[in-house]
Design an enzyme around this catalytic site. Structure first.
Site, short mmCIF file in Angstrom:
data_model
loop_
_atom_site.label_atom_id
_atom_site.label_comp_id
_atom_site.label_asym_id
_atom_site.label_seq_id
_atom_site.Cartn_x
_atom_site.Cartn_y
_atom_site.Cartn_z
N LEU A 28 100.95 -36.56 -62.35
CA LEU A 28 101.09 -35.34 -63.13
C LEU A 28 99.80 -34.52 -63.21
O LEU A 28 99.68 -33.60 -64.01
CB LEU A 28 101.59 -35.67 -64.55
CG LEU A 28 102.99 -36.29 -64.60
CD1 LEU A 28 103.42 -36.54 -66.04
CD2 LEU A 28 104.04 -35.41 -63.90
N LEU A 31 97.57 -32.37 -58.25
CA LEU A 31 98.06 -32.47 -56.88
C LEU A 31 99.38 -33.21 -56.68
O LEU A 31 100.07 -33.02 -55.68
CB LEU A 31 96.99 -33.15 -56.00
CG LEU A 31 95.64 -32.43 -55.96
CD1 LEU A 31 94.61 -33.28 -55.23
CD2 LEU A 31 95.78 -31.07 -55.27
N TYR A 162 81.35 -38.42 -61.60
CA TYR A 162 82.53 -38.16 -60.76
C TYR A 162 82.21 -38.49 -59.30
O TYR A 162 82.93 -39.23 -58.63
CB TYR A 162 82.89 -36.69 -60.94
CG TYR A 162 84.01 -36.13 -60.11
CD1 TYR A 162 85.31 -36.54 -60.28
CD2 TYR A 162 83.75 -35.10 -59.20
CE1 TYR A 162 86.34 -35.97 -59.55
CE2 TYR A 162 84.78 -34.51 -58.47
CZ TYR A 162 86.07 -34.96 -58.65
OH TYR A 162 87.08 -34.38 -57.94
#
Ligand code: AKB
Length: 335
Positions: A28, A31, A162
């Protein structure tokens, strides 16, 4: 031929069939739904299962199979894989770069953290002979990487949590590929531009927001400097690249992690292109420290020549096609 150590029980699994049965985790986010739709067009609705730990909107339930799947719960995932004869596992779930940087502690509690989830997914993939796709990004590079262009193989010292988690995922997947024969596949995505999903928390998000602002108020305040160049891609190219890469026979792959590119632009350049349709667009620049610092540490261009050569990658959208499509799609959604 390369000698690989088989993972226990790997031999007992059947190899993937021609028509894959796909499970998308973290479906969800930005992508998942679009990828599921494109895969379903090719392979049929029932062969693509979208999953997440959240309840989807009704329209997602209506599009095709949706199930609850927690990637930290091995038994739950294994049951899904076995019961549904899954052959491809696509692992989508992430906190994007800027939000990750603002909440470093939070990053370690979400399932994107590769040191907790990747060994588990890899084990599941080896046990069930799955093809495993994990996305990476321009964020996997840092200030000491070559920036124009960044090749597939070079120094990677990202300065965001990240990026660190993405490099970890790339290395772990490649290690398990070489050691146990895991069919690991990873693409480094540029900033993805989509009219239908809002990314939220990324450094490249301005490239989506500017279209909404152009059509609503005619004014966009950009959190990056006007000349900050970053690699970008239309979402449908991103989905197509993912599918074509997953379809490529193993014998064609000289790498397991590839850069994919389509275009690179600055805020000023995309604004100029939008003005060809909406001449009144006004853009002001108010760089924010976190996102500008991140963007300055990322490549301005990707070298994707290996992807083009090995499995035939070719983008369909350049800047002018992207702008035309974004404006038309957002207008259509509003009406
Ligand atoms: C972000 O900006 O964090 C993402 C990415 C490029 O990985 N869109």
């Amino acid at each position: 031929p390369r000698q690989i150590n088989r993972w226990p029980s790997y031999e007992s699994s059947e190899p993937p069939t021609d028509c894959p049965r796909v499970l998308i985790t973290g479906g969800l986010g930005q992508l998942g739904v679009g990828l599921a739709q494109m895969l379903r067009k090719q392979y049929g609705k029932e062969n693509v299962i979208l999953s997440d730990i959240r309840r989807p909107p009704t329209e997602v339930y209506n599009m095709g199979p949706f199930v609850y799947a927690d990637v930290l719960d091995y038994k739950n995932l294994r049951e899904l894989v076995v019961n549904n004869r899954i052959t491809w596992l696509v692992h989508y779930s992430a906190l994007l770069s800027a939000i990750g940087e603002a909440n470093v502690a939070l990053v370690s509690t979400i399932p994107d953290v590769p040191h907790s989830v990747l060994p588990l997914l890899s084990h599941l993939a080896l046990e069930n002979c799955l093809r495993l796709f994990v996305p990476s990004t321009i964020g996997a590079f840092g200030p000491s990487s070559p920036r124009d262009p960044a090749p597939d193989l070079c120094i990677q010292r990202p300065r965001t949590i990240y990026g660190v988690s993405k490099v970890h995922a790339e290395l772990m997947g490649e290690y398990l590929h070489h050691k146990y024969g895991l069919d690991f596949r990873c693409l480094r995505y540029p900033g993805v531009v989509s009219a239908h999903t809002k990314p939220g928390g990324g450094t490249t998000d301005y490239a989506v927001q500017i279209f909404h602002d152009a059509l609503s108020s005619g004014h966009h305040e950009c959190y990056l400097r006007s000349n900050t160049r970053l690699p970008m891609m239309h979402i449908s190219d991103c989905h197509r690249a993912t599918i074509e890469f997953m379809q490529a026979p193993e014998s064609q792959l000289s790498l397991r992690t590839y850069n994919i590119a389509a275009m690179s632009f600055t805020p000023e350049e995309v604004a100029e292109e939008i003005r060809k349709h909406l001449p009144y667009l006004r853009v002001t620049y108010n760089p924010d420290t976190i996102r500008q610092t991140i963007a300055d540490s990322w490549p301005v261009r990707f070298d994707d020549s290996n992807a083009r050569q090995d499995w035939g990658w070719k983008p369909a959208y350049g800047l002018s096609e992207l702008v035309t499509d974004m404006l038309a799609s957002i207008r259509e959604k509003k009406n």
